[in-house]
Design a protein around this motif. Sequence first.
Motif, PDB file in Angstrom:
ATOM      1  N   LEU A   8       0.838  -1.196   0.000  1.00 17.31           N
ATOM      2  CA  LEU A   8       0.000   0.000   0.000  1.00 17.31           C
ATOM      3  C   LEU A   8       0.875   1.248   0.000  1.00 17.31           C
ATOM      4  O   LEU A   8       2.073   1.178   0.276  1.00 17.31           O
ATOM      5  N   SER A   9       0.260   2.396  -0.296  1.00 19.63           N
ATOM      6  CA  SER A   9       1.036   3.630  -0.459  1.00 19.63           C
ATOM      7  C   SER A   9       0.420   4.822   0.269  1.00 19.63           C
ATOM      8  O   SER A   9       0.629   5.966  -0.105  1.00 19.63           O
ATOM      9  N   SER A  11      -3.339   6.349   2.311  1.00 19.39           N
ATOM     10  CA  SER A  11      -4.789   6.160   2.399  1.00 19.39           C
ATOM     11  C   SER A  11      -5.532   7.308   1.730  1.00 19.39           C
ATOM     12  O   SER A  11      -5.653   8.394   2.305  1.00 19.39           O
ATOM     13  N   THR A  17      -3.023   5.270  -1.337  1.00 22.23           N
ATOM     14  CA  THR A  17      -3.684   4.151  -2.008  1.00 22.23           C
ATOM     15  C   THR A  17      -5.129   4.502  -2.323  1.00 22.23           C
ATOM     16  O   THR A  17      -5.817   5.122  -1.503  1.00 22.23           O
ATOM     17  N   ALA A  22      -7.930  -0.977  -3.022  1.00 19.18           N
ATOM     18  CA  ALA A  22      -7.283  -1.786  -1.992  1.00 19.18           C
ATOM     19  C   ALA A  22      -8.266  -2.778  -1.377  1.00 19.18           C
ATOM     20  O   ALA A  22      -7.976  -3.975  -1.269  1.00 19.18           O
ATOM     21  N   CYS A  38      -0.433  -7.067   4.391  1.00 19.71           N
ATOM     22  CA  CYS A  38      -0.188  -5.740   3.835  1.00 19.71           C
ATOM     23  C   CYS A  38       1.149  -5.180   4.323  1.00 19.71           C
ATOM     24  O   CYS A  38       1.568  -5.412   5.462  1.00 19.71           O
ATOM     25  N   ALA A  40       3.845  -1.460   3.720  1.00 18.96           N
ATOM     26  CA  ALA A  40       3.986  -0.101   3.186  1.00 18.96           C
ATOM     27  C   ALA A  40       5.328   0.458   3.634  1.00 18.96           C
ATOM     28  O   ALA A  40       5.844   0.058   4.692  1.00 18.96           O
ATOM     29  N   SER A  68      -1.443   3.913   5.696  1.00 17.49           N
ATOM     30  CA  SER A  68      -1.845   2.633   5.093  1.00 17.49           C
ATOM     31  C   SER A  68      -2.482   1.722   6.136  1.00 17.49           C
ATOM     32  O   SER A  68      -3.344   0.897   5.805  1.00 17.49           O
ATOM     33  N   LEU A  92      -0.002  -4.801  -6.094  1.00 15.78           N
ATOM     34  CA  LEU A  92       0.030  -3.384  -5.739  1.00 15.78           C
ATOM     35  C   LEU A  92      -1.211  -2.686  -6.289  1.00 15.78           C
ATOM     36  O   LEU A  92      -1.342  -2.515  -7.505  1.00 15.78           O
ATOM     37  N   ALA A  98       0.893   5.408  -5.347  1.00 15.43           N
ATOM     38  CA  ALA A  98       1.797   4.481  -6.035  1.00 15.43           C
ATOM     39  C   ALA A  98       2.776   5.244  -6.919  1.00 15.43           C
ATOM     40  O   ALA A  98       3.913   4.802  -7.120  1.00 15.43           O
ATOM     41  N   ALA A 138      -0.221   1.979 -10.772  1.00 12.82           N
ATOM     42  CA  ALA A 138       0.902   1.185 -10.266  1.00 12.82           C
ATOM     43  C   ALA A 138       1.732   0.509 -11.367  1.00 12.82           C
ATOM     44  O   ALA A 138       2.934   0.292 -11.175  1.00 12.82           O
TER      45      ALA A 138
END
Length: 217
Positions: A8-9, A11, A17, A22, A38, A40, A68, A92, A98, A138
């Motif tokens: 994840l990248s 929220s 993300t 997700a 998960c 990050a 994340s 991803l 991303a 991604a």
Amino acid sequence: MKKVAVILSGSGVFDGTEIHEAVLTLLAIRQHGGQYQCFAPDKSQLHVVNHLTGEEVVGESRNVLVESARIARGEIKPVTECKEEDFDAIILPGGFGAAKNLCTFATKGADCSVDEDVMAVCKAFAEAGKPAGYACIAPALAAAVYGNNVKLTIGDDEATAAGINKLGAQHVNCQVDDIVVDTEVKLVTTPAYMLAQDILEAHAGLNKMVQTVLGMQ
């Protein structure tokens, strides 16, 4: 039961993300008989965006791993703890995080760099020949990871596709509910919210991506 590492990248679609992507990805993994963990990167986001106005919040800083964790319900680990040998596949989801936090494609395009820890993990899966799924934006990161004219998609945006091709990939136009598979390197990509107009459209491609990744040997 196949184990999937999910990176994840943050929220929120504009600085982290894409949350729908997700959640739909995690749900699909479980529905198709897999389990996930998960991860990050533990670092600051590029910036913070107010998702109500779409404007950058000046002077505010947030941590990618901490943000994340909101999506992962706290069940998340630093990406440095992701070991390829512990998993069967990697996925991803997209969201601008991303292209902002995992790599710098959003700001530098074809001249982008990838977070060292994220690159190390993604490269490890690629070099081990393990299946991978990259959604939405991604695949720009996947282009940097795989290169070698790897086939992938972000949908049909010409400017983004051109940047991805400059990274050494071969972009393939794709409908929102479909996927592009490079069987040689076991890479599966789907446009998701690069094209999706609602959650049903995003779900169709993401579900197909996950099912295909889990079905690869």
